[in-house]
Design an enzyme around this catalytic site. Sequence first.
Site, mmCIF file in Angstrom:
data_model
loop_
_atom_site.group_PDB
_atom_site.id
_atom_site.type_symbol
_atom_site.label_atom_id
_atom_site.label_comp_id
_atom_site.label_asym_id
_atom_site.label_seq_id
_atom_site.Cartn_x
_atom_site.Cartn_y
_atom_site.Cartn_z
ATOM 1 N N TYR A 56 1.003 -1.181 -0.003
ATOM 2 C CA TYR A 56 -0.103 0.038 -0.027
ATOM 3 C C TYR A 56 0.730 1.230 -0.114
ATOM 4 O O TYR A 56 1.512 1.354 1.028
ATOM 5 C CB TYR A 56 -1.021 0.077 1.317
ATOM 6 C CG TYR A 56 -1.837 -0.948 1.361
ATOM 7 C CD1 TYR A 56 -2.396 -1.746 0.215
ATOM 8 C CD2 TYR A 56 -2.609 -1.254 2.563
ATOM 9 C CE1 TYR A 56 -3.217 -2.718 0.258
ATOM 10 C CE2 TYR A 56 -3.721 -2.310 2.575
ATOM 11 C CZ TYR A 56 -4.178 -2.801 1.358
ATOM 12 O OH TYR A 56 -5.082 -3.959 1.408
ATOM 13 N N LEU A 209 -18.693 -1.541 1.935
ATOM 14 C CA LEU A 209 -19.460 -0.386 1.240
ATOM 15 C C LEU A 209 -19.005 -0.265 -0.214
ATOM 16 O O LEU A 209 -19.539 0.702 -0.814
ATOM 17 C CB LEU A 209 -19.100 0.781 2.070
ATOM 18 C CG LEU A 209 -19.646 0.819 3.694
ATOM 19 C CD1 LEU A 209 -19.454 2.401 4.242
ATOM 20 C CD2 LEU A 209 -20.981 0.770 3.837
ATOM 21 N N ARG A 211 -16.615 0.286 -1.640
ATOM 22 C CA ARG A 211 -15.338 1.438 -1.964
ATOM 23 C C ARG A 211 -16.282 2.616 -1.919
ATOM 24 O O ARG A 211 -16.089 3.486 -2.729
ATOM 25 C CB ARG A 211 -14.847 1.264 -3.330
ATOM 26 C CG ARG A 211 -13.876 -0.014 -3.194
ATOM 27 C CD ARG A 211 -13.410 -0.594 -4.646
ATOM 28 N NE ARG A 211 -12.328 -1.829 -4.307
ATOM 29 C CZ ARG A 211 -13.121 -3.100 -4.401
ATOM 30 N NH1 ARG A 211 -14.169 -3.332 -4.337
ATOM 31 N NH2 ARG A 211 -11.943 -3.931 -4.129
ATOM 32 N N GLY A 212 -17.313 2.871 -1.225
ATOM 33 C CA GLY A 212 -18.080 3.920 -1.118
ATOM 34 C C GLY A 212 -19.304 3.997 -1.855
ATOM 35 O O GLY A 212 -19.997 4.895 -1.611
ATOM 36 N N SER A 215 -22.179 3.668 0.364
ATOM 37 C CA SER A 215 -22.103 4.435 1.660
ATOM 38 C C SER A 215 -23.219 5.447 1.761
ATOM 39 O O SER A 215 -23.328 5.886 2.681
ATOM 40 C CB SER A 215 -20.793 5.267 1.558
ATOM 41 O OG SER A 215 -20.626 6.231 0.765
#
Length: 334
Positions: A56, A209, A211-212, A215
């Site tokens: 990452y 979620l 990746r949003g 959401s």
Amino acid sequence: MDTRHLGTTGPQVSALGLGCMGMSALYGEADRTESIATVHAALEAGVTLLDTGDFYAMGHNEMLVGEALRTAPAARREQALLSVKFGALRDPDGNWSGYDGRPAAVKNFAAYSLQRLGVDHIDVYRIARVDPDVPIEETVGAIAELVEKGHVRHIGLSEVGAETIRRAAATAPISDLQIEYSLVSRGIEDRILPTTRELGIAVTAYGVLSRGLISGHFGRDRKLAANDFRAHSPRFQGENLQHNLDLVEALRKIAEGKGVSVAQTAIAWVLSRGEDIVPLIGARTRERLTEALGATAVTLDEADLAAIEEAVPADAVVGARYPEVQMAHLDSER
């Protein structure tokens, strides 16, 4: 916060874990100070499981998590359990160039992760994707050697299918499988989840979620930066996005009827799937963290679950989880 176990061989963890990837990579710019404050707030709220990966932002995320742990109160630092993924290869330009699961590489990756995190052991260690050129038995066997020496406590898997899970479990005890699972990503339900349950392996669910996407905060006209993974994700493109956000609006009606947010409803749905599933929340700010943690207080009864199923059927989402080139690296069912 309620606790769950990472399988029959793994540690007890909080009901929700914190996925730290977005604090360093793939979702556009992040605020380092706010990210560290969010980790601290999560620990203070009783979250114990912190998830990261050595690739990452090429080690940046591990160093960030390490800094957050060093600057947390001792009692909170000691409660943290670290889950680390390894094996993804990148170049100086940030491009992806495959995976390395060779035993020597496994031990090399672990040595660097221990240093960046500033710890003497990793609680759960797993290869991010199976190296197609190395049998999973060899990769897992190398992690088992790290367990014997005390550098790692438990062995995990990531994005693998039922057959690979069985082969890995026949090699060494596996604590859990990390894999995408959400209201709109339910591919594990047919073969993978029955296999993990048969073998006593927990699931840490990322992307709860999507990746949003689900959401409740993603706008229809939102512009994504070029360094945001979602700018290239099929679910966030054109007509796909508009269709998928229609699903979110249907979910919003249910959430509003219960007096909770869309995100809380989506996370609560994953929590309702079983005590062997630990959702990872990808909050990058204290505000989003607070919202996500509220999901643990949401109870979904049979009527709620039926309404959610009607609003967002299992196969309703449009678009793959990843661009095709990344889907090709998945050993798990798509």
